[in-house]
Motif scaffolding. Structure first.
Motif, PDB file in Angstrom:
ATOM      1  N   THR A 133      -5.643   0.524   4.821  1.00  0.00           N
ATOM      2  CA  THR A 133      -5.848  -0.429   3.729  1.00  0.00           C
ATOM      3  C   THR A 133      -5.003  -1.678   3.940  1.00  0.00           C
ATOM      4  O   THR A 133      -5.478  -2.809   3.720  1.00  0.00           O
ATOM      5  CB  THR A 133      -5.500   0.226   2.382  1.00  0.00           C
ATOM      6  OG1 THR A 133      -6.225   1.448   2.250  1.00  0.00           O
ATOM      7  CG2 THR A 133      -5.861  -0.684   1.227  1.00  0.00           C
ATOM      8  N   THR A 178       0.831  -1.215   0.000  1.00  0.00           N
ATOM      9  CA  THR A 178       0.000   0.000   0.000  1.00  0.00           C
ATOM     10  C   THR A 178       0.864   1.262   0.000  1.00  0.00           C
ATOM     11  O   THR A 178       0.436   2.295  -0.512  1.00  0.00           O
ATOM     12  CB  THR A 178      -0.964   0.012   1.195  1.00  0.00           C
ATOM     13  OG1 THR A 178      -0.227  -0.149   2.422  1.00  0.00           O
ATOM     14  CG2 THR A 178      -1.998  -1.101   1.090  1.00  0.00           C
ATOM     15  N   GLU A 223      -8.493  -0.588  -4.594  1.00  0.00           N
ATOM     16  CA  GLU A 223      -7.125  -1.040  -4.337  1.00  0.00           C
ATOM     17  C   GLU A 223      -7.109  -2.418  -3.688  1.00  0.00           C
ATOM     18  O   GLU A 223      -6.355  -3.315  -4.101  1.00  0.00           O
ATOM     19  CB  GLU A 223      -6.429  -0.024  -3.433  1.00  0.00           C
ATOM     20  CG  GLU A 223      -5.041  -0.406  -2.993  1.00  0.00           C
ATOM     21  CD  GLU A 223      -4.473   0.561  -1.966  1.00  0.00           C
ATOM     22  OE1 GLU A 223      -3.354   0.301  -1.483  1.00  0.00           O
ATOM     23  OE2 GLU A 223      -5.145   1.564  -1.631  1.00  0.00           O
TER      24      GLU A 223
END
Length: 512
Positions: free
Chosen positions: A322, A188, A465
């Protein structure tokens, strides 16, 4: 002589008693606030410290303390707590949650922010700004995350996900487990570097990556970092929090990166489809409008400091949360191998319709993966609570309770997500809860990204993502939980996000 000594001792004792009494009085003078309003509350044990000191000093995790409060107020719509000395309304009722975040948003659009934009250069970002400045910046940044912009970033996400698959192939070849939190944080970091800064941070392959080092510094769970985060929630204790701050080091790094990036692009007429480029265009527009007097004094003008601040918050809000969610997703799929196989078959089925290409359109069709991430975020929400401040006097709907302007409210995300009244068998991983367009989910009980006009602006980017990464991983590998993982998970009390002690370790097996 003895009489004088006796009088002196009595005077000293009286003076000390008076001072102690005065200190105690000022430390507890707000503690009858909720009692006077006639609502249930928990009176703090100690002066000055309020109800949240156990998490502030890392004695308990935030979720443990939150669940304790949630259980205490069972049967009530809300209850009274104290954030240090400041009264804070703990909201338990989903309808009231919806009122605060959506229906009556104009009364609660500010967060409990104590940063100082002038003294802390990286504080001028969307998470911190209030009132008209927040509205102005939100309106300017919202077009950044339209479907068209996200589609333009999709190839960069696929490229980063391919690098992730290649990186972990070495572990698969050697039959070595991976600690997925660290691996996903590297991934990430590379995504944010590419999509926000237009840079190759090379976090996956370079152990000395400066961006990854900075990410570790910011989120490393320590007693002082947890205490600092708690102190920052109090306006009175903000100066104390700054004594433990590493803001200058972090600010210097990001300011230099942004300055160098923008200078290079302007000097070489370079343009990219990323967050920094959008901010640079906003700055150019604002400078022109300012010259012609088209911007009012209450509007936030995009300058280099605002660009650095928002690029910084895009980094910290984007990479850690994330990475954490991807890690918990792989943790759950490693335990529930039947769901993992169902997800793999779903991915293969959708890709067949799209010629095998992991395109933007293909990923959008993968509804089962969307359910998997929704359930992961229910069980393991990165942010465990939401705090809002009343922007004006507010009467709680259906009651006579008046919350004066500047009152603090807390919404317990983790506890709502784990309430069996709203989610039967709440500790079980069941992606099917989110079938049928989430028709069975009660409003006000599912808040991993917040809700209402102040919902996380990067929500759709984060979802895309994570899905791209999971698609690429499922196509190549099977995941099984390694014995190094402490399961059920035990969380670090010094962290202000959910951080499992010992990490999350999984074994890899190549798919044939």
């Amino acid at each position: 002589m003895w009489q004088l000594l006796s009088d002196s001792v009595v005077l000293t004792f009286t003076l000390i008693t008076a001072i102690v009494s005065l200190i105690y009085y000022y430390g507890t003078k707000t503690y009858d606030y909720w009692k006077k309003k006639g609502i249930p509350y928990i009176r703090p044990k100690y002066p000055y410290l309020g109800n949240t000191y156990e998490s502030a000093f890392s004695f308990k995790t935030i979720l443990e303390l939150q669940q304790q409060f949630y259980n205490y107020f069972k049967g009530n719509r809300y209850g009274g707590l104290f954030n240090f000395q400041r009264p804070m309304l703990f909201i338990r009722d989903p309808d009231l949650v919806e009122s605060v975040l959506i229906k009556d948003f104009t009364s609660f659009y500010n967060r409990n922010v104590t940063g100082d934009i002038k003294k802390e250069p990286l504080q001028a970002h969307l998470l911190n700004l209030e009132d008209q400045q927040w509205k102005s910046l939100r309106a300017k940044l919202s077009p950044t995350f339209t479907s068209g912009k996200l589609k333009g970033m999709h190839p960069q996400l696929v490229e980063c996900a391919d690098s992730l698959v290649k990186y972990i192939s070495d572990f698969a070849d050697k039959s070595e487990p991976i600690e997925v939190r660290e691996v996903m944080a590297k991934f990430t970091t590379d995504v944010i570097g590419s999509c926000a800064f237009g840079l190759n941070t090379n976090a996956l392959n370079d152990p000395e990556s400066e961006f990854r080092k900075m990410g570790r510094r910011i989120f490393k769970p320590t007693f002082l970092s947890r205490l600092r985060a708690s102190l920052r929630t109090s306006r009175l204790l903000l100066k104390v929090a700054r004594l433990f701050s590493r803001a200058s080091e972090i600010s210097g790094f990001f300011t230099k990166v942004l300055k160098d990036t923008m200078t290079y692009r302007e000097s070489n007429n370079v343009s990219r489809n990323d967050f920094v480029q959008i901010l640079m265009e906003l700055k150019k527009n604002d400078m022109e409008k300012q010259k012609t007097g088209q911007l009012g004094d209450d509007h936030l003008i995009i300058d280099d400091n605002v660009i650095a601040s928002n690029a910084f918050v895009f980094f910290i809000a984007g990479f850690e949360t994330t990475a954490s969610t991807l890690s918990y997703c792989l943790y759950e799929l490693s335990i529930h191998e039947d769901i993992q196989e169902e997800a793999y078959k779903h991915v293969v089925s959708v890709l067949k319709k799209h010629g095998g290409e992991v395109s933007y359109e293909a990923v959008k069709e993968m509804t089962f993966l969307q359910n998997i991430f929704a359930e992961t975020l229910r069980l393991h929400p990165p942010a465990m609570e939401i705090r809002r401040v009343a922007t004006k006097n507010y009467v709680v709907p259906g009651t006579k309770l008046l919350l004066p302007k500047d009152s603090l409210v807390l919404i317990p995300i983790y506890s709502l997500h784990h309430d069996p009244e709203y989610y039967p068998d709440p500790e079980q991983f069941k992606p099917e809860r989110f079938d049928n367009d989430r028709a069975n989910i009660r409003k006000g009980t599912y808040l991993p990204f917040g809700d209402g006009p102040r919902i996380c602006i990067g929500k759709r980017f984060a979802e895309m993502e994570m899905q791209v990464a999971l698609v690429k991983l499922l196509l190549k590998y099977k995941f099984k939980l390694n014995s190094k993982t402490i399961s059920p998970l035990v969380y670090n009390p010094a962290a202000f996000l959910l951080v499992p002690i010992g990490g999350v370790w999984v074994d890899l097996e190549r798919r044939q």
